[in-house]
Design an enzyme around this catalytic site. Structure first.
Site, PDB file in Angstrom:
ATOM      1  CE  LYS A   9      -3.971  -2.230   2.320  1.00 43.23           C
ATOM      2  NZ  LYS A   9      -4.754  -2.075   3.385  1.00 43.23           N
ATOM      3  CE1 TYR A  49      -9.321  -3.156   0.000  1.00 44.44           C
ATOM      4  CE2 TYR A  49      -8.440  -1.366  -1.176  1.00 44.44           C
ATOM      5  CZ  TYR A  49      -8.424  -2.196  -0.165  1.00 44.44           C
ATOM      6  OH  TYR A  49      -6.986  -2.758   0.332  1.00 44.44           O
ATOM      7  CG  PHE A  57     -13.516   1.316   7.071  1.00 43.81           C
ATOM      8  CD1 PHE A  57     -13.041   0.858   5.790  1.00 43.81           C
ATOM      9  CD2 PHE A  57     -14.075   0.542   7.718  1.00 43.81           C
ATOM     10  CE1 PHE A  57     -13.043  -0.527   5.284  1.00 43.81           C
ATOM     11  CE2 PHE A  57     -14.369  -0.873   7.583  1.00 43.81           C
ATOM     12  CZ  PHE A  57     -13.752  -1.521   6.423  1.00 43.81           C
ATOM     13  NE  ARG A  85      -5.770 -12.500   4.978  1.00 43.56           N
ATOM     14  CZ  ARG A  85      -6.547 -11.230   5.170  1.00 43.56           C
ATOM     15  NH1 ARG A  85      -6.559 -10.446   4.110  1.00 43.56           N
ATOM     16  NH2 ARG A  85      -7.314 -10.882   6.286  1.00 43.56           N
ATOM     17  CB  THR A  91      -7.086  -5.853   9.802  1.00 42.74           C
ATOM     18  OG1 THR A  91      -7.634  -6.901   9.101  1.00 42.74           O
ATOM     19  CG2 THR A  91      -7.700  -4.486   8.992  1.00 42.74           C
ATOM     20  NE  ARG A 102      -2.266  -5.555   7.200  1.00 45.31           N
ATOM     21  CZ  ARG A 102      -3.376  -5.962   6.741  1.00 45.31           C
ATOM     22  NH1 ARG A 102      -3.855  -7.086   7.333  1.00 45.31           N
ATOM     23  NH2 ARG A 102      -4.149  -5.566   5.764  1.00 45.31           N
ATOM     24  CG  ASN A 112      -3.591  -2.221   6.683  1.00 47.48           C
ATOM     25  OD1 ASN A 112      -3.439  -1.689   5.478  1.00 47.48           O
ATOM     26  ND2 ASN A 112      -4.649  -2.668   7.149  1.00 47.48           N
ATOM     27  CG  HIS A 115      -5.224  -6.280  -0.227  1.00 47.57           C
ATOM     28  ND1 HIS A 115      -6.544  -6.211   0.161  1.00 47.57           N
ATOM     29  CD2 HIS A 115      -5.460  -7.139  -1.586  1.00 47.57           C
ATOM     30  CE1 HIS A 115      -7.306  -7.170  -0.398  1.00 47.57           C
ATOM     31  NE2 HIS A 115      -6.634  -7.626  -1.423  1.00 47.57           N
ATOM     32  CD  GLU A 126      -8.583  -9.450  -3.775  1.00 47.94           C
ATOM     33  OE1 GLU A 126      -7.491  -9.698  -3.224  1.00 47.94           O
ATOM     34  OE2 GLU A 126      -9.272  -9.187  -2.892  1.00 47.94           O
TER      35      GLU A 126
HETATM   36  P1  GDP Z   1      -7.801  -6.995   5.580  1.00 44.51           P
HETATM   37  O1  GDP Z   1      -8.352  -8.188   4.762  1.00 44.51           O
HETATM   38  O2  GDP Z   1      -6.961  -7.338   6.646  1.00 44.51           O
HETATM   39  O3  GDP Z   1      -7.000  -6.050   4.670  1.00 44.51           O
HETATM   40  O4  GDP Z   1      -9.048  -6.393   6.293  1.00 44.51           O
HETATM   41  P2  GDP Z   1     -10.456  -5.987   5.541  1.00 44.51           P
HETATM   42  O5  GDP Z   1     -10.649  -6.724   4.399  1.00 44.51           O
HETATM   43  O6  GDP Z   1     -11.420  -6.517   6.640  1.00 44.51           O
HETATM   44  O7  GDP Z   1     -10.457  -4.343   5.241  1.00 44.51           O
HETATM   45  C1  GDP Z   1      -9.960  -3.997   4.080  1.00 44.51           C
HETATM   46  C2  GDP Z   1      -9.052  -2.604   4.620  1.00 44.51           C
HETATM   47  O8  GDP Z   1      -9.971  -1.637   4.865  1.00 44.51           O
HETATM   48  C3  GDP Z   1      -8.079  -2.792   5.681  1.00 44.51           C
HETATM   49  O9  GDP Z   1      -6.722  -3.405   5.217  1.00 44.51           O
HETATM   50  C4  GDP Z   1      -7.969  -1.456   6.072  1.00 44.51           C
HETATM   51  O10 GDP Z   1      -7.003  -0.751   5.350  1.00 44.51           O
HETATM   52  C5  GDP Z   1      -9.197  -0.848   5.743  1.00 44.51           C
HETATM   53  N1  GDP Z   1     -10.072  -1.033   7.174  1.00 44.51           N
HETATM   54  C6  GDP Z   1     -10.600  -1.911   7.583  1.00 44.51           C
HETATM   55  N2  GDP Z   1     -11.057  -1.727   9.105  1.00 44.51           N
HETATM   56  C7  GDP Z   1     -11.081  -0.244   8.963  1.00 44.51           C
HETATM   57  C8  GDP Z   1     -11.582   0.723  10.183  1.00 44.51           C
HETATM   58  O11 GDP Z   1     -12.109   0.247  10.926  1.00 44.51           O
HETATM   59  N3  GDP Z   1     -11.204   2.005   9.550  1.00 44.51           N
HETATM   60  C9  GDP Z   1     -10.272   2.536   8.770  1.00 44.51           C
HETATM   61  N4  GDP Z   1     -10.218   3.558   8.330  1.00 44.51           N
HETATM   62  N5  GDP Z   1      -9.693   1.595   7.822  1.00 44.51           N
HETATM   63  C10 GDP Z   1     -10.321   0.128   7.927  1.00 44.51           C
END
Ligand code: GDP
Length: 137
Positions: A9, A49, A57, A85, A91, A102, A112, A115, A126
């Site tokens: 990212k 996304y 968010f 993963r 996350t 991370r 973070n 992805h 993807e």
């Molecule tokens: P990942 O699979 O670990 O990347 O997590 P998710 O698929 O749940 O979420 C996708 C991305 O959305 C995450 O990597 C974060 O960058 C963002 N994200 C998830 N939860 C939050 C949140 O509560 N606040 C914000 N600002 N970003 C979030």
């Protein structure tokens, strides 16, 4: 052989730790089958996304993902999706296990660092979002 999609990212690209993160993948036995550095457009970030479109968010996530270039890669190997993963960590970097990408390179839940596809079905979708089959080898 399993394939999965990784995105380094904008925060990690800006910190100049692309090589360090790619090294984690290779050291864990994953092969980089394709990679490129790109600047996502707003429309591309929103489409990528789309599953999060209803989440509070979503706006912040899209803004962040277009705030600078990203490095997208196809990682290949045994259990590539799960392995990636595991390497990424939770996350929220504050909850990520020590030694994960991370924990070591990320600052916050939105910035973070990486992805990674979260299922084989999503991995396929993807990968096709970013790469033509002829560019994966
Ligand atoms: P990942 O699979 O670990 O990347 O997590 P998710 O698929 O749940 O979420 C996708 C991305 O959305 C995450 O990597 C974060 O960058 C963002 N994200 C998830 N939860 C939050 C949140 O509560 N606040 C914000 N600002 N970003 C979030």
């Amino acid at each position: 052989m399993e394939q999965t999609l990784s995105i380094i990212k904008p925060d990690a690209v800006a910190k100049n730790v692309v090589g360090k993160i790619l090294d984690r993948f290779e050291t864990a036995g994953l092969r980089i089958a394709a990679t490129k550095k790109i600047q996502l457009s707003r429309a591309e970030a929103e489409a990528f996304y789309a599953v999060h479109a209803q989440r509070p968010f979503f706006g912040e996530l899209v803004e962040f993902m277009i705030s600078g270039p990203v490095v997208v890669s196809v990682l290949e190997g045994e259990n590539a999706m799960t392995k990636n993963r595991d390497l990424m960590g939770a996350t929220n970097p504050k909850e990520a296990e020590a030694g994960t990408i991370r924990a070591d390179f990320a600052e916050s839940i939105d910035a973070n660092a990486v992805h990674g596809s979260d299922s084989l079905e999503n991995a396929s979708i993807e990968i096709n979002f970013f790469f033509a089959q002829k560019d994966i080898c």
